[in-house]
Design an enzyme around this catalytic site. Structure first.
Site, PDB file in Angstrom:
ATOM      1  N   GLN A 197       0.819  -1.208   0.000  1.00 32.27           N
ATOM      2  CA  GLN A 197       0.000   0.000   0.000  1.00 32.27           C
ATOM      3  C   GLN A 197       0.849   1.253   0.000  1.00 32.27           C
ATOM      4  O   GLN A 197       0.348   2.345  -0.276  1.00 32.27           O
ATOM      5  CB  GLN A 197      -0.945   0.002   1.190  1.00 32.27           C
ATOM      6  CG  GLN A 197      -0.243   0.146   2.533  1.00 32.27           C
ATOM      7  CD  GLN A 197      -1.162  -0.093   3.711  1.00 32.27           C
ATOM      8  OE1 GLN A 197      -1.723  -1.165   3.875  1.00 32.27           O
ATOM      9  NE2 GLN A 197      -1.320   0.925   4.549  1.00 32.27           N
ATOM     10  N   CYS A 220      -5.188   0.075   3.332  1.00 31.07           N
ATOM     11  CA  CYS A 220      -5.259  -1.365   3.579  1.00 31.07           C
ATOM     12  C   CYS A 220      -6.628  -1.922   3.221  1.00 31.07           C
ATOM     13  O   CYS A 220      -6.751  -3.050   2.745  1.00 31.07           O
ATOM     14  CB  CYS A 220      -4.931  -1.662   5.034  1.00 31.07           C
ATOM     15  SG  CYS A 220      -6.074  -0.905   6.217  1.00 31.07           S
ATOM     16  N   HIS A 230      -6.903  -1.863  11.249  1.00 34.10           N
ATOM     17  CA  HIS A 230      -6.161  -2.359  10.093  1.00 34.10           C
ATOM     18  C   HIS A 230      -6.971  -3.462   9.428  1.00 34.10           C
ATOM     19  O   HIS A 230      -7.625  -4.257  10.101  1.00 34.10           O
ATOM     20  CB  HIS A 230      -4.794  -2.895  10.521  1.00 34.10           C
ATOM     21  CG  HIS A 230      -3.866  -3.192   9.382  1.00 34.10           C
ATOM     22  ND1 HIS A 230      -3.485  -2.238   8.460  1.00 34.10           N
ATOM     23  CD2 HIS A 230      -3.249  -4.336   9.002  1.00 34.10           C
ATOM     24  CE1 HIS A 230      -2.663  -2.788   7.580  1.00 34.10           C
ATOM     25  NE2 HIS A 230      -2.508  -4.062   7.886  1.00 34.10           N
ATOM     26  N   ASN A 264      -0.767  -9.494   4.466  1.00 34.33           N
ATOM     27  CA  ASN A 264      -0.793  -8.054   4.708  1.00 34.33           C
ATOM     28  C   ASN A 264      -0.531  -7.292   3.408  1.00 34.33           C
ATOM     29  O   ASN A 264      -0.226  -7.885   2.370  1.00 34.33           O
ATOM     30  CB  ASN A 264       0.254  -7.686   5.765  1.00 34.33           C
ATOM     31  CG  ASN A 264      -0.060  -6.389   6.477  1.00 34.33           C
ATOM     32  OD1 ASN A 264      -1.047  -5.721   6.183  1.00 34.33           O
ATOM     33  ND2 ASN A 264       0.779  -6.009   7.420  1.00 34.33           N
TER      34      ASN A 264
END
Length: 331
Positions: free
Chosen positions: A148, A154, A295, A311
């Site tokens: 990102q 995110c 997140h 992630n």
């Protein structure tokens, strides 16, 4: 740590997870003994992650790097683990929080639907699932780890990551293959979210339903900045997304049930100034958790005692971009 869950059910997999690997730059007490040994460690770290700095900036960042190495060593030793450094070791904590932390918005009330399995619904859950090693046709089911960058997006990467995989899983018989969807379109065009300043996976899915697709990344490249919506006229991938399902918060059984069909977007509570999450370099996460969702991340598998999470910090974080989290962590 896993709080709110968003799922799209499509396919079933009965797979075994790979054992957690450790991908960071490993070091020992000897590397901390002198300025010279620390500098050699810094050079080795820079070569591992292909980080180059201007000479003046490099000297300044060496001070931050030393603090990172000492903190990681102290925490890892206390946890009985081998210390290792990820690709963010020469940033300040303020820089990391400013550039890489995500801002989550709370979506409005959502219709909660049961996650259905094929058959009569009485099938037991598989012991383990790992979409990283599942094949869809002649290719992978899971798209590569993305970054990102310096943008709190995110939520957009979690949405595209889920859709990229589910599109491929649904089309496995036709060998449809992976698509590369545009996070930038969501950042620029999803008016319910606020781009790099925050968003919500639910809103991203709503946008995709309304548009019935997303531009490919090649035709709408990612810039990690807020921009004007440029979606009109871009080639689109027809995703045929009509509805998505929200798993009740903290309902682990339904979450695991959902991930048997494909990756699941989840919100997690990292917490402010969580150095262990920032410095995570692989293995089973042993740091603290926060109390409020801040997140978004993609659940791509589980084993009897852990989750596997993808992630959006690129391959410089965690185990080449992945995280292993104990299923009872934070309880």
């Amino acid at each position: 740590m896993v709080k709110k869950l968003v799922a799209l059910g499509v396919a079933l997999a009965l797979l075994a997870l790979l054992e957690p690997a450790v991908a960071g730059v490993k070091f020992t007490d000897e590397d901390l003994k002198s300025e010279e040994s620390l500098w050699r460690l810094y050079e080795r770290w820079g070569a591992r992650y292909n980080v180059t700095r201007h000479p003046v900036d490099k000297l300044r960042r060496f001070a931050f790097f030393k603090d990172s190495a000492r903190h990681v060593h102290l925490h890892a030793t206390a946890a009985g683990q081998a210390p290792g450094l990820n690709g963010f070791a020469d940033l300040t904590n303020d820089e990391f929080n400013r550039y890489y932390k995500c801002n989550m918005l709370e979506a409005g009330a959502r219709r909660t639907l049961p996650v259905r399995r094929r058959g009569d619904g009485s099938l037991p859950l598989p012991i383990s699932i790992d979409w990283r090693i599942k094949s869809c046709g002649t290719g992978p089911c899971l798209s590569p780890v993305k970054s990102q960058g310096v943008c709190g997006s995110c939520w957009a990467f979690t949405a595209t990551g889920a859709m990229e995989s589910h599109y491929t899983i649904q089309g496995a018989k036709d060998n449809r293959g992976l698509v590369d969807l545009s996070e930038q379109e969501l950042v620029d065009c999803d008016t319910h979210s606020i781009g790099c300043k925050g968003g919500e996976v639910d809103y991203a899915f709503d946008y995709i339903i309304a548009k019935q697709g997303l531009a490919s990344l090649a035709s709408y490249p990612y810039t990690a900045t807020n921009g004007t919506c440029q979606a009109a006229g871009k080639p689109r991938v027809d995703l045929l997304l009509r509805v998505y399902e929200t798993v009740p918060a903290n309902d682990e059984f339904q979450m695991l049930q959902a991930v048997t069909y494909g990756p699941v977007g989840v919100s997690i509570a990292v917490g402010p100034n969580n150095l262990e999450f920032r410095y995570y370099d692989g293995g089973i996460y042993s740091g603290p958790c926060g109390v409020a969702n801040d997140h978004a991340i993609l659940l791509v598998g589980y084993e009897s005692n852990l989750y596997v999470l993808k992630n959006s910090y690129g391959e410089r974080w965690g185990d080449d971009g992945y995280m292993y989290l104990k299923r009872d962590h934070g309880k």
